[in-house]
Design a protein around this motif. Structure first.
Motif, PDB file in Angstrom:
ATOM      1  N   ASN A  60       0.798  -1.228   0.000  1.00 40.97           N
ATOM      2  CA  ASN A  60       0.000   0.000   0.000  1.00 40.97           C
ATOM      3  C   ASN A  60       0.828   1.275   0.000  1.00 40.97           C
ATOM      4  OD1 ASN A  60      -2.205  -1.718   0.249  1.00 40.97           O
ATOM      5  ND2 ASN A  60      -2.276  -1.515   2.481  1.00 40.97           N
ATOM      6  N   ARG A  61       2.013   1.212   0.557  1.00 37.37           N
ATOM      7  CA  ARG A  61       2.841   2.411   0.704  1.00 37.37           C
ATOM      8  C   ARG A  61       4.258   2.109   0.242  1.00 37.37           C
ATOM      9  NH1 ARG A  61      -1.584   3.825   1.718  1.00 37.37           N
ATOM     10  NH2 ARG A  61      -2.404   5.024   3.496  1.00 37.37           N
ATOM     11  N   GLY A  62       4.991   3.193  -0.148  1.00 34.22           N
ATOM     12  CA  GLY A  62       6.391   3.021  -0.504  1.00 34.22           C
ATOM     13  C   GLY A  62       6.690   3.620  -1.863  1.00 34.22           C
ATOM     14  N   ASP A  63       7.840   3.252  -2.392  1.00 36.43           N
ATOM     15  CA  ASP A  63       8.257   3.699  -3.716  1.00 36.43           C
ATOM     16  C   ASP A  63       7.225   3.259  -4.756  1.00 36.43           C
ATOM     17  OD1 ASP A  63      10.646   4.600  -5.578  1.00 36.43           O
ATOM     18  OD2 ASP A  63       9.896   2.692  -6.373  1.00 36.43           O
ATOM     19  N   PRO A  64       6.823   4.150  -5.686  1.00 40.30           N
ATOM     20  CA  PRO A  64       5.790   3.789  -6.664  1.00 40.30           C
ATOM     21  C   PRO A  64       6.101   2.519  -7.448  1.00 40.30           C
ATOM     22  CG  PRO A  64       6.168   6.153  -6.705  1.00 40.30           C
ATOM     23  CD  PRO A  64       7.208   5.568  -5.796  1.00 40.30           C
ATOM     24  N   GLY A  69       5.031  -3.033  -8.650  1.00 42.79           N
ATOM     25  CA  GLY A  69       5.599  -4.362  -8.878  1.00 42.79           C
ATOM     26  C   GLY A  69       5.182  -5.357  -7.814  1.00 42.79           C
ATOM     27  N   GLY A  70       5.114  -4.909  -6.559  1.00 42.31           N
ATOM     28  CA  GLY A  70       4.767  -5.816  -5.478  1.00 42.31           C
ATOM     29  C   GLY A  70       3.365  -6.371  -5.604  1.00 42.31           C
ATOM     30  N   ASN A  71       2.398  -5.528  -5.922  1.00 40.04           N
ATOM     31  CA  ASN A  71       1.013  -5.994  -6.041  1.00 40.04           C
ATOM     32  C   ASN A  71       0.825  -6.939  -7.222  1.00 40.04           C
ATOM     33  OD1 ASN A  71      -0.788  -4.661  -3.948  1.00 40.04           O
ATOM     34  ND2 ASN A  71       0.355  -2.897  -4.682  1.00 40.04           N
ATOM     35  N   VAL A  72       1.488  -6.645  -8.323  1.00 38.02           N
ATOM     36  CA  VAL A  72       1.375  -7.520  -9.498  1.00 38.02           C
ATOM     37  C   VAL A  72       2.030  -8.865  -9.224  1.00 38.02           C
ATOM     38  CG1 VAL A  72       2.070  -7.821 -11.898  1.00 38.02           C
ATOM     39  CG2 VAL A  72       1.190  -5.605 -11.124  1.00 38.02           C
ATOM     40  N   GLU A  73       3.214  -8.858  -8.625  1.00 36.18           N
ATOM     41  CA  GLU A  73       3.933 -10.115  -8.393  1.00 36.18           C
ATOM     42  C   GLU A  73       3.225 -10.996  -7.370  1.00 36.18           C
ATOM     43  OE1 GLU A  73       6.204 -13.322  -8.385  1.00 36.18           O
ATOM     44  OE2 GLU A  73       6.147 -11.740  -9.917  1.00 36.18           O
ATOM     45  N   LEU A  74       2.642 -10.405  -6.343  1.00 36.38           N
ATOM     46  CA  LEU A  74       1.911 -11.209  -5.365  1.00 36.38           C
ATOM     47  C   LEU A  74       0.757 -11.957  -6.027  1.00 36.38           C
ATOM     48  CD1 LEU A  74       1.798  -8.694  -2.368  1.00 36.38           C
ATOM     49  CD2 LEU A  74       2.927 -10.930  -2.360  1.00 36.38           C
ATOM     50  N   ASN A 102      -7.224   3.519 -11.593  1.00 35.76           N
ATOM     51  CA  ASN A 102      -7.447   4.973 -11.566  1.00 35.76           C
ATOM     52  C   ASN A 102      -6.269   5.779 -12.110  1.00 35.76           C
ATOM     53  OD1 ASN A 102      -5.561   4.781  -9.527  1.00 35.76           O
ATOM     54  ND2 ASN A 102      -6.790   5.829  -7.963  1.00 35.76           N
ATOM     55  N   GLY A 103      -5.274   5.105 -12.696  1.00 30.52           N
ATOM     56  CA  GLY A 103      -4.148   5.816 -13.287  1.00 30.52           C
ATOM     57  C   GLY A 103      -2.966   6.022 -12.367  1.00 30.52           C
ATOM     58  N   THR A 104      -3.087   5.672 -11.074  1.00 37.52           N
ATOM     59  CA  THR A 104      -1.956   5.743 -10.158  1.00 37.52           C
ATOM     60  C   THR A 104      -1.207   4.404 -10.185  1.00 37.52           C
ATOM     61  OG1 THR A 104      -3.201   4.897  -8.260  1.00 37.52           O
ATOM     62  CG2 THR A 104      -3.277   7.288  -8.665  1.00 37.52           C
ATOM     63  N   PRO A 105       0.062   4.391  -9.756  1.00 34.20           N
ATOM     64  CA  PRO A 105       0.776   3.109  -9.718  1.00 34.20           C
ATOM     65  C   PRO A 105       0.053   2.054  -8.899  1.00 34.20           C
ATOM     66  CG  PRO A 105       2.319   4.918  -9.451  1.00 34.20           C
ATOM     67  CD  PRO A 105       0.954   5.529  -9.421  1.00 34.20           C
ATOM     68  N   TYR A 106      -0.503   2.464  -7.764  1.00 30.60           N
ATOM     69  CA  TYR A 106      -1.227   1.513  -6.916  1.00 30.60           C
ATOM     70  C   TYR A 106      -2.504   1.041  -7.594  1.00 30.60           C
ATOM     71  CZ  TYR A 106      -4.098  -0.183  -3.022  1.00 30.60           C
ATOM     72  OH  TYR A 106      -4.902  -0.934  -2.211  1.00 30.60           O
ATOM     73  N   ALA A 111      -5.506  -3.288 -10.688  1.00 30.33           N
ATOM     74  CA  ALA A 111      -6.259  -3.743 -11.855  1.00 30.33           C
ATOM     75  C   ALA A 111      -5.536  -4.884 -12.564  1.00 30.33           C
ATOM     76  CB  ALA A 111      -6.487  -2.579 -12.818  1.00 30.33           C
ATOM     77  N   VAL A 112      -4.216  -4.768 -12.701  1.00 30.45           N
ATOM     78  CA  VAL A 112      -3.431  -5.844 -13.329  1.00 30.45           C
ATOM     79  C   VAL A 112      -3.487  -7.106 -12.470  1.00 30.45           C
ATOM     80  CG1 VAL A 112      -1.111  -6.564 -14.020  1.00 30.45           C
ATOM     81  CG2 VAL A 112      -1.915  -4.249 -14.556  1.00 30.45           C
ATOM     82  N   ALA A 113      -3.413  -6.934 -11.151  1.00 29.60           N
ATOM     83  CA  ALA A 113      -3.488  -8.090 -10.251  1.00 29.60           C
ATOM     84  C   ALA A 113      -4.816  -8.823 -10.414  1.00 29.60           C
ATOM     85  CB  ALA A 113      -3.308  -7.630  -8.807  1.00 29.60           C
ATOM     86  N   ALA A 114      -5.914  -8.070 -10.516  1.00 33.18           N
ATOM     87  CA  ALA A 114      -7.224  -8.696 -10.707  1.00 33.18           C
ATOM     88  C   ALA A 114      -7.272  -9.464 -12.023  1.00 33.18           C
ATOM     89  CB  ALA A 114      -8.315  -7.631 -10.663  1.00 33.18           C
TER      90      ALA A 114
END
Length: 379
Positions: A60-64, A69-74, A102-106, A111-114
């Motif tokens: 949820n927080r940190g470097d963009p 990358g973290g959310n997609v890889e998980l 929504n256009g932000t990295p998070y 969306a990619v993770a889903a």
């Protein structure tokens, strides 16, 4: 009764899922750690035959770049394990975000993770969650509510840098939605939201804190007020307890002010306990409950559900104090004296046997305690 498996099971939302599973009498969920997710064979083995997988893990927080990358890889790691599972789970649920795409990295990473999980499980249940708040949230990370509550618990003032409206959902409601929990408790899987401005939220929580510093209960006009107050109380526990009470004496005897409620009622009752008797051995998900020993000596014991450490408060009718039970903490009161114990209890709601919000759970995990009361007994 479902057998769950969780990624992110030790996080904020994950803990609330595990507490609700405990309340429902479901088996303890299977937990997949970050290390587990890096090995597809381990994931497949842990998910084999479970009823429902909840993918809660995220960054949820940190470097963009790390967030994206973290959310997609998980999600990709979970998908690899799902493909290798001998007996696929009955359902897979993704704790997505209303910020998805929504256009932000998070948001874009969510969306990619889903989409990644949907390739592995076309029947993926994709739940887009708004801002969650609740007991034991992590300040400066999980939500603005947690941050404001921690500041107020430390007797500091929240600062509002940008006043905007947000929709808040209590985390137990979100847990119920993700789990497919049946109706019948103090949760609502429809996830009713509280639409509130940041400044209004700060003012509301400040009002709670101001009243509560003197042991008074603020006005709890609706379910979100109760849950916001419980969230604040979770940041006060255990360092702010016991709470002192006003005590007056004259030639007639003594008077002790045990409960002052602003704009509300509830239920008050007393019980006696013989020496050595234990009362309680349960936890609540939403109910506010206060103990005050008026005669005798006792020890109030509490343990956060899922943890091992027990908090103990020795109390006595000779010097009355009040201790409020934090939600999602198993609690009891033990008569430690040689005389009868007289205890006053107060709850913010009238006891309803059909919806008691009283979930059996021993406080002591390693020592045998006297049998707990039935769940329909208020305290």
């Amino acid at each position: 009764m479902l057998r769950l498996a969780l990624t992110g099971g030790r996080g904020f939302l994950g803990w609330h899922v595990r507490v609700l599973a405990r309340a429902l009498g479901w088996p303890d969920p299977v937990l997949l750690s970050g290390a587990d997710l890096m090995d597809a064979a381990t994931v497949a083995a842990k998910l084999d035959g479970v009823d429902r997988v909840l993918h809660l893990a995220g960054v949820n927080r940190g470097d963009p770049q790390e967030v994206a990358g973290g959310n997609v890889e998980l999600a990709a790691a979970l998908a690899r394990g799902l493909r290798r599972c001998p007996t696929p789970p009955g359902s897979v649920v993704f704790a997505n975000s209303v910020q998805s795409g929504n256009g932000t990295p998070y948001g874009d990473a969510k969306a990619v993770a889903a989409a990644t999980l949907a390739v592995a499980r076309p029947d993926l249940i994709d739940v887009k969650l708004p801002n969650l708040y609740g007991e034991h949230g992590r300040p400066y990370y999980n939500s603005v509510v947690a941050t404001f509550c921690r500041l107020l618990a430390e007797q500091r003032s929240p600062e509002v840098h940008e006043d905007r409206e947000v929709t808040l959902v209590h985390v137990t409601d979100a847990a119920a939605r993700l789990m497919g929990a049946p109706d019948g408790g103090p949760w609502d899987s429809a996830m009713p939201g509280l639409r509130v401005g940041i400044r209004e939220l700060a003012d509301r929580l400040t009002g709670f804190a101001t009243a509560y510093r003197g042991g008074e209960i603020p006005a709890l006009s609706d379910r979100h007020a109760v849950r916001l107050f419980n969230t604040y109380r979770s940041h006060c526990f255990p360092t702010h307890y016991p709470l002192p009470v006003t005590r007056r004496a004259d030639q007639r005897g003594e008077l002790v002010e045990t409960v002052k409620v602003h704009g509300g009622g509830g239920q008050t009752f007393c019980s006696t306990s013989r020496p050595g008797v234990t009362r309680g051995e349960h936890f609540h998900l939403a109910k506010v409950e206060r103990f005050c020993v008026l005669r005798g000596t006792a020890e109030i014991r509490l343990r956060r559900v899922g943890d091992d450490d027990v908090v103990r408060f020795p109390v006595s009718g000779a010097e009355p104090v009040v201790v409020d039970m934090p939600t999602m903490w198993a609690h009891n009161i033990v008569n430690t004296g040689s005389d009868e114990l007289l205890t006053l209890f107060w709850t913010n709601e009238i006891f309803d046997p059909a919806r008691p919000d009283t979930w059996p759970e021993p406080v002591e995990l390693t020592t045998a305690e006297p049998a707990a009361e039935p769940a329909v007994v208020p305290a």
